[in-house]
Design a protein around this motif. Sequence first.
Motif, short mmCIF file in Angstrom:
data_model
loop_
_atom_site.label_atom_id
_atom_site.label_comp_id
_atom_site.label_asym_id
_atom_site.label_seq_id
_atom_site.Cartn_x
_atom_site.Cartn_y
_atom_site.Cartn_z
N PHE A 475 0.59 -9.82 8.69
CA PHE A 475 0.85 -9.00 9.74
C PHE A 475 2.06 -8.18 9.44
CE2 PHE A 475 2.90 -7.47 13.54
CZ PHE A 475 1.73 -6.80 14.24
N SER A 476 3.34 -8.50 9.02
CA SER A 476 4.24 -7.78 8.60
C SER A 476 4.68 -7.40 7.49
CB SER A 476 5.60 -8.13 9.35
OG SER A 476 5.39 -8.24 10.78
N THR A 477 4.59 -8.49 6.45
CA THR A 477 4.99 -8.48 4.99
C THR A 477 4.40 -7.25 4.07
OG1 THR A 477 3.35 -10.16 4.48
CG2 THR A 477 5.94 -10.82 4.84
N PRO A 478 3.37 -6.86 4.45
CA PRO A 478 2.81 -5.78 3.45
C PRO A 478 3.56 -4.33 3.63
CG PRO A 478 0.95 -7.06 4.34
CD PRO A 478 2.24 -7.43 5.03
N CYS A 479 4.11 -4.55 5.07
CA CYS A 479 4.74 -3.28 5.42
C CYS A 479 6.27 -3.17 4.92
CB CYS A 479 4.33 -2.86 7.07
SG CYS A 479 2.46 -2.84 7.07
N PHE A 480 6.93 -4.19 4.66
CA PHE A 480 8.36 -4.26 4.31
C PHE A 480 8.45 -3.74 2.83
CE2 PHE A 480 8.83 -8.46 6.94
CZ PHE A 480 8.90 -7.65 8.13
N ASP A 481 7.90 -2.29 2.74
CA ASP A 481 7.39 -1.56 1.45
C ASP A 481 8.33 -0.39 1.24
OD1 ASP A 481 6.13 -0.11 3.10
OD2 ASP A 481 4.28 -0.14 2.01
N GLY A 482 9.17 0.15 2.09
CA GLY A 482 9.91 1.20 2.09
C GLY A 482 9.19 2.47 2.36
N GLU A 483 7.83 2.31 2.80
CA GLU A 483 6.88 3.20 2.97
C GLU A 483 6.48 3.27 4.46
OE1 GLU A 483 3.66 3.77 0.10
OE2 GLU A 483 5.10 3.24 -1.53
N HIS A 484 7.02 2.30 5.32
CA HIS A 484 6.72 2.65 6.78
C HIS A 484 8.02 2.59 7.50
CE1 HIS A 484 3.13 0.43 5.13
NE2 HIS A 484 2.53 0.69 6.22
N LYS A 485 8.09 3.67 8.51
CA LYS A 485 9.09 4.12 9.21
C LYS A 485 8.96 3.36 10.50
CE LYS A 485 11.26 6.66 6.38
NZ LYS A 485 12.53 6.03 5.91
N MET A 486 10.12 2.95 11.23
CA MET A 486 10.26 2.21 12.33
C MET A 486 9.99 3.28 13.48
SD MET A 486 12.86 -0.78 12.08
CE MET A 486 12.33 -1.78 13.67
N ILE A 487 9.28 2.65 14.65
CA ILE A 487 9.39 3.35 15.88
C ILE A 487 9.90 2.33 16.82
CG2 ILE A 487 7.64 5.00 15.35
CD1 ILE A 487 5.62 3.11 16.48
N MET A 488 10.56 3.04 17.84
CA MET A 488 11.10 1.93 19.07
C MET A 488 10.73 2.50 20.27
SD MET A 488 12.55 -0.34 17.19
CE MET A 488 13.65 -0.97 18.41
N GLY A 489 10.52 1.76 21.38
CA GLY A 489 10.71 2.05 22.85
C GLY A 489 9.42 2.07 23.34
N GLY A 490 8.05 2.25 22.86
CA GLY A 490 6.97 2.11 23.35
C GLY A 490 6.59 3.48 23.99
#
Length: 794
Positions: A475-490
């Motif tokens: 679910f998460s590990t493929p995206c710990f790649d430095g190419e996905h930016k976080m979004i917060m707050g909904g």
Amino acid sequence: MVDSRNPNLSAGATNLASSEEGWRQNLGRSNLTGLRSRWFTGKEPVYGQCPGVRADGCITSLPMPDLSTCTRDDVRNYFDNSWTITEILFSALNKEEAFYRPPYHTLRHPLIFYYGHPAALYVNKLRVAGLIDSAINWNFESLFETGVDEMSWDDMSKNEIVWPRIELVHEFRKKVYETVCGVIENHPDLEVGHGLLDQQHPLWAPFMGFEHERIHIETTSVLIRELPVDLVEVPLQWPSLHPSAHQEEVAVPLLGRDFPDNHMVLIDPQTVEIGKPADFPSYGWDNEYGHKLASVSEFEVSTQLISNGEFYAFVSNGGYSDKSFWTEEGWRWRAYRNTKFPTFWVPSGPIGSHRYRLRTTFEVIPMPWSWPVVVNHYEAKAFCNWLASRDSEGRNYRLISEQEHQAIRKKAGISNYSADSCPANIDLRWGSESPVYSHPTEIGISDVFGNVWQWCEDDFNPLPEFRIHPYYDDFSTPCFDGEHKMIMGGSFISTGDEASPWARFHFRPHFFQHAGFRVVSSSVTNDGGAVLIGRGDEHPYETQKMLADYLLLHFGDSEQQMPFMNELSGATKFPKRCSDLVTEWANRIGLSFNRALDIGCAVGGASFELAKSFGSVTAVDISQKFIETANSLKKTGELAFELVEEGQITSSHHVRIDDLDRDKVEFRRADACSLPPEFVDFDAVLIANVLCRISSPMSLLNRLAGDRGIVKPGGLLVMTTPFTWMEEFTPREVWLGGFVDKDGAPRYSIDGLKKAMSSHFDLLHEDDMPLLIREHRRKYQLIFTKATVWQRKS
């Protein structure tokens, strides 16, 4: 290039996608009109019958169940609420074409996939948890299992498979609904007085399904927003637009009249705590758990999200045409898409007049200048740089960080245990964004939660003590790649876990979500005073030196690769030896030489070799630089590069590829853990030194066989791997071996691999293959990789 971003073209209009594209083969097979009278496979959205339907007939979200006290009815109601929201959303598609037309950017599946995907995940996770014994429709559960996380904004690979008819997916959904209801109604641990349903409990699986479906309610609504507007209609049961949507057309917005002033407020230094307690009684995704303390330096933050009115100044003053405001990759995206304004702004006047309306999820309305602008990460960063260029005090501006978002919550006194402690446009209270000033906190900052997601500076990252969950190990590990930016707050449409204060979500920077941003100014340019989140450095497979090392490995002669040859001569030309192993065994078993797949192709050495024997070769790798280099070699047949000899001394070298078979290779960027669903029935597949460098080895191994297996029945698979497990690449919990079990016995990876493969493949051959990688003239890596040759059982 034609501006192809406009999701508001009529269905027959021309954009970058040709009218003769392969997706049209799916049309004319479904009777959508006949299906409408029996559309809802679960509870019909009727007040008093379906949970969450209000007296006005519109649906909203129920709160997440408390896993320590929830009753059987609570769980059933939450499931029915989720399921019916999904079906209301899909009822907006008014033509068969809406289900099969790819989005304008062609980077995602058509909506027929997302109609079946949540249902397929329910079945697959219930089976993993042991709550049901067998598949409902194995073909659908494979076809609809994995979505697309497009690797880059210019990945124009088309998905031209023949999708199932809408009626068949509808029937599949009906069976899945009945199955999930059966689990809820009959599981003994939902009796009154049950204990905490924690992450180890099998009932974690249906809650995983509920929250996964709610993620796709939101992402599906974005895909609908990207469709031509004449392919959709407003569902009767959908929450209405915020009342501020009903206003007169305003061509040029005025500050103070059409949108509010957005000033900065100071947030004092503080320490914040991030991470969801393991025993908190609600469902959570793996990345939410763990614990982190971060010291946040003083910073200023905008009291409001950036509004359409504020962003209009950036657009009308040439922000999209000034390269100096954009990151290098952001400018490449902008130029490629020929983007001139936000994707959901609809031109309503001549080109250059800067008159716009707004595309909401289902309709086009006069531009509400006071609503938050919806943009991607590249556009948000460009605005920050533009704003800094106009600041009279010389301040820099950037996006917020995760820990700064936490600091705002703490300053505002918002409980970490309930987003309800803060006013918010969330949980489908409205069917759209709302003015950026509508939901202020006590400290004057509006929309801490809800309205739109907030793009962050941070790369998506695991918290300390992060652990994958065995029911969903990728679910998460493929995206710990430095190419996905976080979004917060909904956002306004976030529900369930997405609407909780624990939510930590992420997307690629070119991706559109219901996401906007607020700006931050501080003396710290990256992270608000805490340890920088995100890798910061280049990915090891994207550096120039690594590229040169692999060019030498794939195409250099033996003397270049290893001048001290002697008995090590057999260690050079590893990619060619891998290709030779494929062709040797293909001949031995009498295989047809039609189609080959090279997974982890790097710069294409084995791929070009395979093309000498096979009719076509598809080659994929996760590295953008590798794929760009391979495509350059395919196009020109040659490439110059520099090798490190010693220190700063380099030598010049040249690669040449024969013309004869180059055009038989198609290079694509793809994640080995999430291969495109059209990858099926290859005659031969090569997986060279990939298995111990991916986040979920079993995700790849599970794609090899089955109804949509990438290896055809009777086909050939060649795998090489040194089993060099590193938690940097692969979580410890999913290693195939390389550890000591609880009884003290060593578990070797080759045994784990054979066990994983034995159901669907016969092992034909295994060997130890030497592999030499040059670092500089006097330093080499000598590796002995385990090579195995398999034939899929017929």
